[in-house]
Scaffold this motif. Sequence first.
Motif, PDB file in Angstrom:
ATOM      1  N   VAL A  28       0.817  -1.215  -0.117  1.00 23.42           N
ATOM      2  CA  VAL A  28       0.038   0.029  -0.010  1.00 23.42           C
ATOM      3  C   VAL A  28       0.881   1.317  -0.006  1.00 23.42           C
ATOM      4  CG1 VAL A  28      -1.653   1.133   1.272  1.00 23.42           C
ATOM      5  CG2 VAL A  28      -2.254  -1.190   0.982  1.00 23.42           C
ATOM      6  N   ALA A  29       1.971   1.097   0.956  1.00 21.57           N
ATOM      7  CA  ALA A  29       2.911   2.401   0.851  1.00 21.57           C
ATOM      8  C   ALA A  29       3.478   2.690  -0.457  1.00 21.57           C
ATOM      9  CB  ALA A  29       3.640   2.142   1.892  1.00 21.57           C
ATOM     10  N   VAL A  30       3.996   1.721  -1.156  1.00 16.37           N
ATOM     11  CA  VAL A  30       4.626   1.696  -2.326  1.00 16.37           C
ATOM     12  C   VAL A  30       3.545   2.367  -3.485  1.00 16.37           C
ATOM     13  CG1 VAL A  30       5.557   0.258  -4.421  1.00 16.37           C
ATOM     14  CG2 VAL A  30       6.450  -0.231  -2.043  1.00 16.37           C
ATOM     15  N   LEU A  31       2.302   1.697  -3.311  1.00 12.39           N
ATOM     16  CA  LEU A  31       1.451   2.451  -4.377  1.00 12.39           C
ATOM     17  C   LEU A  31       1.205   3.711  -4.171  1.00 12.39           C
ATOM     18  CD1 LEU A  31      -0.780  -0.933  -4.493  1.00 12.39           C
ATOM     19  CD2 LEU A  31       0.466   0.148  -6.316  1.00 12.39           C
ATOM     20  N   ASN A  32       1.138   4.089  -2.828  1.00 16.92           N
ATOM     21  CA  ASN A  32       0.612   5.477  -2.437  1.00 16.92           C
ATOM     22  C   ASN A  32       1.751   6.448  -3.045  1.00 16.92           C
ATOM     23  OD1 ASN A  32      -2.021   5.357  -1.287  1.00 16.92           O
ATOM     24  ND2 ASN A  32      -1.286   4.715   0.487  1.00 16.92           N
ATOM     25  N   GLU A  33       2.868   5.860  -2.966  1.00 16.00           N
ATOM     26  CA  GLU A  33       4.138   6.795  -3.503  1.00 16.00           C
ATOM     27  C   GLU A  33       4.230   6.588  -4.992  1.00 16.00           C
ATOM     28  OE1 GLU A  33       7.274   5.111  -1.119  1.00 16.00           O
ATOM     29  OE2 GLU A  33       6.830   5.722   0.558  1.00 16.00           O
ATOM     30  N   GLY A  34       3.401   5.923  -5.747  1.00 12.32           N
ATOM     31  CA  GLY A  34       3.353   6.045  -7.157  1.00 12.32           C
ATOM     32  C   GLY A  34       4.390   4.877  -7.830  1.00 12.32           C
ATOM     33  N   GLY A  35       4.542   3.774  -7.010  1.00 10.07           N
ATOM     34  CA  GLY A  35       5.569   2.660  -7.553  1.00 10.07           C
ATOM     35  C   GLY A  35       4.475   1.565  -8.064  1.00 10.07           C
ATOM     36  N   LEU A  36       5.174   0.623  -8.389  1.00 12.02           N
ATOM     37  CA  LEU A  36       4.500  -0.554  -9.231  1.00 12.02           C
ATOM     38  C   LEU A  36       4.624  -1.653  -8.394  1.00 12.02           C
ATOM     39  CD1 LEU A  36       5.623  -0.133 -12.904  1.00 12.02           C
ATOM     40  CD2 LEU A  36       3.658   0.701 -11.858  1.00 12.02           C
ATOM     41  N   VAL A  37       3.514  -2.429  -7.987  1.00 10.20           N
ATOM     42  CA  VAL A  37       3.438  -3.708  -7.423  1.00 10.20           C
ATOM     43  C   VAL A  37       2.851  -5.039  -8.273  1.00 10.20           C
ATOM     44  CG1 VAL A  37       3.023  -4.873  -5.083  1.00 10.20           C
ATOM     45  CG2 VAL A  37       3.324  -2.385  -5.216  1.00 10.20           C
ATOM     46  N   ALA A  38       3.657  -5.885  -8.276  1.00 13.68           N
ATOM     47  CA  ALA A  38       3.125  -7.160  -8.602  1.00 13.68           C
ATOM     48  C   ALA A  38       2.300  -7.848  -7.982  1.00 13.68           C
ATOM     49  CB  ALA A  38       4.188  -8.202  -9.256  1.00 13.68           C
ATOM     50  N   VAL A  39       1.063  -8.040  -7.886  1.00 12.79           N
ATOM     51  CA  VAL A  39      -0.035  -8.571  -7.203  1.00 12.79           C
ATOM     52  C   VAL A  39      -0.625  -9.861  -7.543  1.00 12.79           C
ATOM     53  CG1 VAL A  39      -0.594  -6.235  -6.280  1.00 12.79           C
ATOM     54  CG2 VAL A  39      -1.709  -7.063  -8.120  1.00 12.79           C
ATOM     55  N   PRO A  40      -0.949 -10.769  -6.399  1.00 14.55           N
ATOM     56  CA  PRO A  40      -1.422 -12.132  -6.948  1.00 14.55           C
ATOM     57  C   PRO A  40      -2.938 -11.764  -6.956  1.00 14.55           C
ATOM     58  CG  PRO A  40      -1.196 -11.956  -4.579  1.00 14.55           C
ATOM     59  CD  PRO A  40      -0.552 -10.726  -4.954  1.00 14.55           C
ATOM     60  N   THR A  41      -3.679 -12.356  -8.238  1.00 10.75           N
ATOM     61  CA  THR A  41      -5.010 -12.308  -8.446  1.00 10.75           C
ATOM     62  C   THR A  41      -5.377 -13.965  -8.754  1.00 10.75           C
ATOM     63  OG1 THR A  41      -5.621 -12.506 -10.476  1.00 10.75           O
ATOM     64  CG2 THR A  41      -4.859 -10.146  -9.542  1.00 10.75           C
ATOM     65  N   PRO A 134      -7.455 -13.410  -1.802  1.00 11.24           N
ATOM     66  CA  PRO A 134      -7.660 -12.684  -0.585  1.00 11.24           C
ATOM     67  C   PRO A 134      -6.577 -11.574  -0.270  1.00 11.24           C
ATOM     68  CG  PRO A 134      -7.067 -14.859  -0.189  1.00 11.24           C
ATOM     69  CD  PRO A 134      -7.394 -14.830  -1.579  1.00 11.24           C
ATOM     70  N   TRP A 135      -5.368 -11.730  -0.956  1.00  6.43           N
ATOM     71  CA  TRP A 135      -4.272 -10.643  -0.520  1.00  6.43           C
ATOM     72  C   TRP A 135      -4.704  -9.584  -1.499  1.00  6.43           C
ATOM     73  CZ3 TRP A 135       1.393 -12.518   0.254  1.00  6.43           C
ATOM     74  CH2 TRP A 135       1.299 -13.462   1.010  1.00  6.43           C
TER      75      TRP A 135
END
Length: 348
Positions: A28-41, A134-135
């Motif tokens: 969440v912190a990385v995304l709020n700073e405008g970063g990119l996060v690879a996320v499981p769906t 869930p993540w």
Amino acid sequence: MSFDQHLDLHNPYPGIDLAASMAIDRAVAVLNEGGLVAVPTETVYGLAADADNRSAVLKTFEAKGRPTNHPLIVHVTGLDTASCWVKRLTEAAIDLADAFWPGPLTMVLPRSSRCRDFVTGGQDTVAVRAPAHPWIRDLLLRFEGSDGHALTAPSANSFGRISPTCAKHVADDLGVKPAGKVDMILDGGVCEVGLESTIVNLAGPRPEILRHGAITRAMLEDVLGCPVPDAGSDAPRVPGTLKSHYAPRTATEIVEGGTAGLERRIGELGHERLAVLAPDALELEAPNVVLAIDAPLEPAAFAHVLYMALHRLDRAGATRILIARPGTGPAWAAVNDRLGRAAAERKA
Ligand code: TXA
Ligand code: MG
């Protein structure tokens, strides 16, 4: 007083362990700073960015090497947040969300003014989906706030390559900074579905399927009470429908005719090194088969392993990949769609 008394070990994410919840906090912190996060769906891993943040979203295109006029899916927790991103929720959209959200269904609707050109590639529609893993659900719940923040997330692979169904696929392809392209990979295990979501266009005069997935035509028709045909050639742009999308680097062939057809083809290709995905592949005794992977017999089980298998087959040092046609008919539509693309001539 011992220090331990001040440690709040309460887990804010039911069903998610403390290590995972701490990783989600960091994401969440990385995304709020405008970063990119690879996320499981539950479908495939996505490359998430803040959908309101132009420079963050543009970084996803750069990381993937994807043209910026290709629209992205906006990921939300449900209809409340979706309503911030679409102009109006139609009855069909509400019915489909009630039936299949959270889950592997993406709906295309006219966009709201909040949804900008950098998300939609300049189109006046937007694709929205509430993923079920869930993540990412917890991540979205934490990220959306009271004003409907959402995440754009294309599949977390280089443009035109096989979609990732585990964290290692993302690490091997895009990689983590500084050597790689993403700020963080959230490792939520192997994706349950294994193929990208079904996309249904609800922005036209009648609902149409833009991309096949785990939510089948029959399931959509059952809820909507009307036919849901495939979109015609005048359909909105879906790069996933480029013929060569989802392609391994190794030449790939779909073999018809069951075990007999496969054995014949392996014999004809005696001079080549082959990597094979087929039922009972482990029993093949051909010396030119360098890797054999057993294919599940059920559509959902096959979909679950397909990209995992393609990633491995592609790295086997084979000159050709052979995949036995697993089945035909409506239940196999999504699988056969991806197989067709994996085997298509790579011209695009
Ligand atoms: O399962 C999925 O949908 C995964 C996970 C991460 O959610 N995401 C995914 O995203 O497959 P991507 O970007 O690889 O594929 C999304 C597809 C693209 O083919 C895109 O063209 C189409 O959705 N799309 C997005 N917005 C659209 C729109 N407004 N109209 C038509 N197609 C759209
Ligand atoms: Mg993709």
